[in-house]
Design a protein around this motif. Sequence first.
Motif, mmCIF file in Angstrom:
data_model
loop_
_atom_site.group_PDB
_atom_site.id
_atom_site.type_symbol
_atom_site.label_atom_id
_atom_site.label_comp_id
_atom_site.label_asym_id
_atom_site.label_seq_id
_atom_site.Cartn_x
_atom_site.Cartn_y
_atom_site.Cartn_z
ATOM 1 N N HIS A 94 0.818 -1.207 0.000
ATOM 2 C CA HIS A 94 0.000 0.000 0.000
ATOM 3 C C HIS A 94 0.853 1.259 0.000
ATOM 4 O O HIS A 94 0.404 2.310 0.448
ATOM 5 N N ALA A 97 -0.233 5.857 -2.825
ATOM 6 C CA ALA A 97 -1.417 6.425 -2.185
ATOM 7 C C ALA A 97 -2.710 5.848 -2.759
ATOM 8 O O ALA A 97 -3.659 5.556 -2.025
ATOM 9 N N GLU A 98 -2.748 5.658 -4.071
ATOM 10 C CA GLU A 98 -3.967 5.130 -4.691
ATOM 11 C C GLU A 98 -4.249 3.706 -4.210
ATOM 12 O O GLU A 98 -5.401 3.347 -3.920
ATOM 13 N N ALA A 99 -3.201 2.885 -4.107
ATOM 14 C CA ALA A 99 -3.374 1.514 -3.627
ATOM 15 C C ALA A 99 -3.836 1.507 -2.172
ATOM 16 O O ALA A 99 -4.699 0.703 -1.781
ATOM 17 N N ALA A 101 -5.534 3.917 -0.593
ATOM 18 C CA ALA A 101 -6.919 4.378 -0.524
ATOM 19 C C ALA A 101 -7.881 3.290 -0.985
ATOM 20 O O ALA A 101 -8.944 3.084 -0.386
ATOM 21 N N ASP A 102 -7.506 2.565 -2.029
ATOM 22 C CA ASP A 102 -8.345 1.456 -2.499
ATOM 23 C C ASP A 102 -8.469 0.385 -1.419
ATOM 24 O O ASP A 102 -9.556 -0.182 -1.208
ATOM 25 N N VAL A 141 -3.335 9.729 1.439
ATOM 26 C CA VAL A 141 -4.271 8.640 1.738
ATOM 27 C C VAL A 141 -5.396 9.155 2.639
ATOM 28 O O VAL A 141 -6.579 8.860 2.414
ATOM 29 N N ALA A 144 -7.720 11.249 0.613
ATOM 30 C CA ALA A 144 -8.563 10.459 -0.288
ATOM 31 C C ALA A 144 -9.693 9.760 0.443
ATOM 32 O O ALA A 144 -10.768 9.546 -0.130
#
Length: 338
Positions: A94, A97-99, A101-102, A141, A144
């Motif tokens: 992780h 940041a996108e990973a 947040a997902d 994160v 988001a």
Amino acid sequence: MTERALYARPIPADPALGDDQTLPLAGGPVRFAFAQILSRSAPPRVVPARALPDDLLERLTAPRAPICGLTLDRPRIMGVINVTPDSFSDGGRHLAAEAAADAGRRMLAEGADILDIGGESTRPGAAEIPAGEEAARVLPVIAALRGAAPLSIDTRKPEVARAAFAAGAALYNDVSALTFAPDSLAAAAELGGPVCLMHAQGDPQTMQRNPRYDDVLLDVYDWLAARVAACEAAGIARARILVDPGIGFGKTLAHNLALLRGLSLFHGLGCAILLGVSRKSFIGALSGEADPARRAPGSIAAGLAGLAQGVQILRVHDVAQTAQAVAVWRAIRHGENP
């Protein structure tokens, strides 16, 4: 705390006993009728709960205040998001940041009530990183996920906590119990949110080098009691404080097991209890499972043992599996349907 302090560990009662025979443990679904009196100099003894001093009995039975808007009359699940390259079980997964947040959104869909976001590994042997680097990992994160659920910032550094609260975090989770920096207590008081105080012997680089205690259960209790008192002196109300015995942080296998067996003692602090056992090395030692990612069954077993002693929050990596186990446990033990 001194040797004259009364250490009373509530003994959870069989749910079949009626409410007229038992008392609520921290206002939750677990109840007790007896307590084990512990001492540094005498064998344990069991007494009726109603024989305890009024002030201690009040701390043991009073409902805990909501944390980040979450009532604590039922177990809560905190999902772990490590925005790090080197955390012990999921480092690197992780880091983007996108990973991260997902992963947070997935955990919420799976049943997490709150998310704990950290940017610095505190696994045994981990090195400290600069505050700026840590903040750069977690702030996107938090931004988001802001508004999706209550967010906790897992940090030892008050400057990171301040930035995280500005970005949307609402709980300050500090593995050093606000001892890492001179202004940690002041920052927690200033931010105004709840704070989690975790016990650790030593820092991540040194904590597993031959940890020792006179009596691990009572020593950890006394240390946390002193930190709660320091928080209150700094203007942080007890209702805002959670305590965490710090499983795996400066403890041997025997220390961890002693703490897990005696968890209900910590209700005497008058604070909600957070328990973090997920994927930890003691589970590998007991089960023979070397891969932390394959320790969900052992993590759940330890977590349910904590819930049976009135723990309010479980900090976990495997949210879906834990949520399912907790739902079944609640239905069987307390006749509760989520």
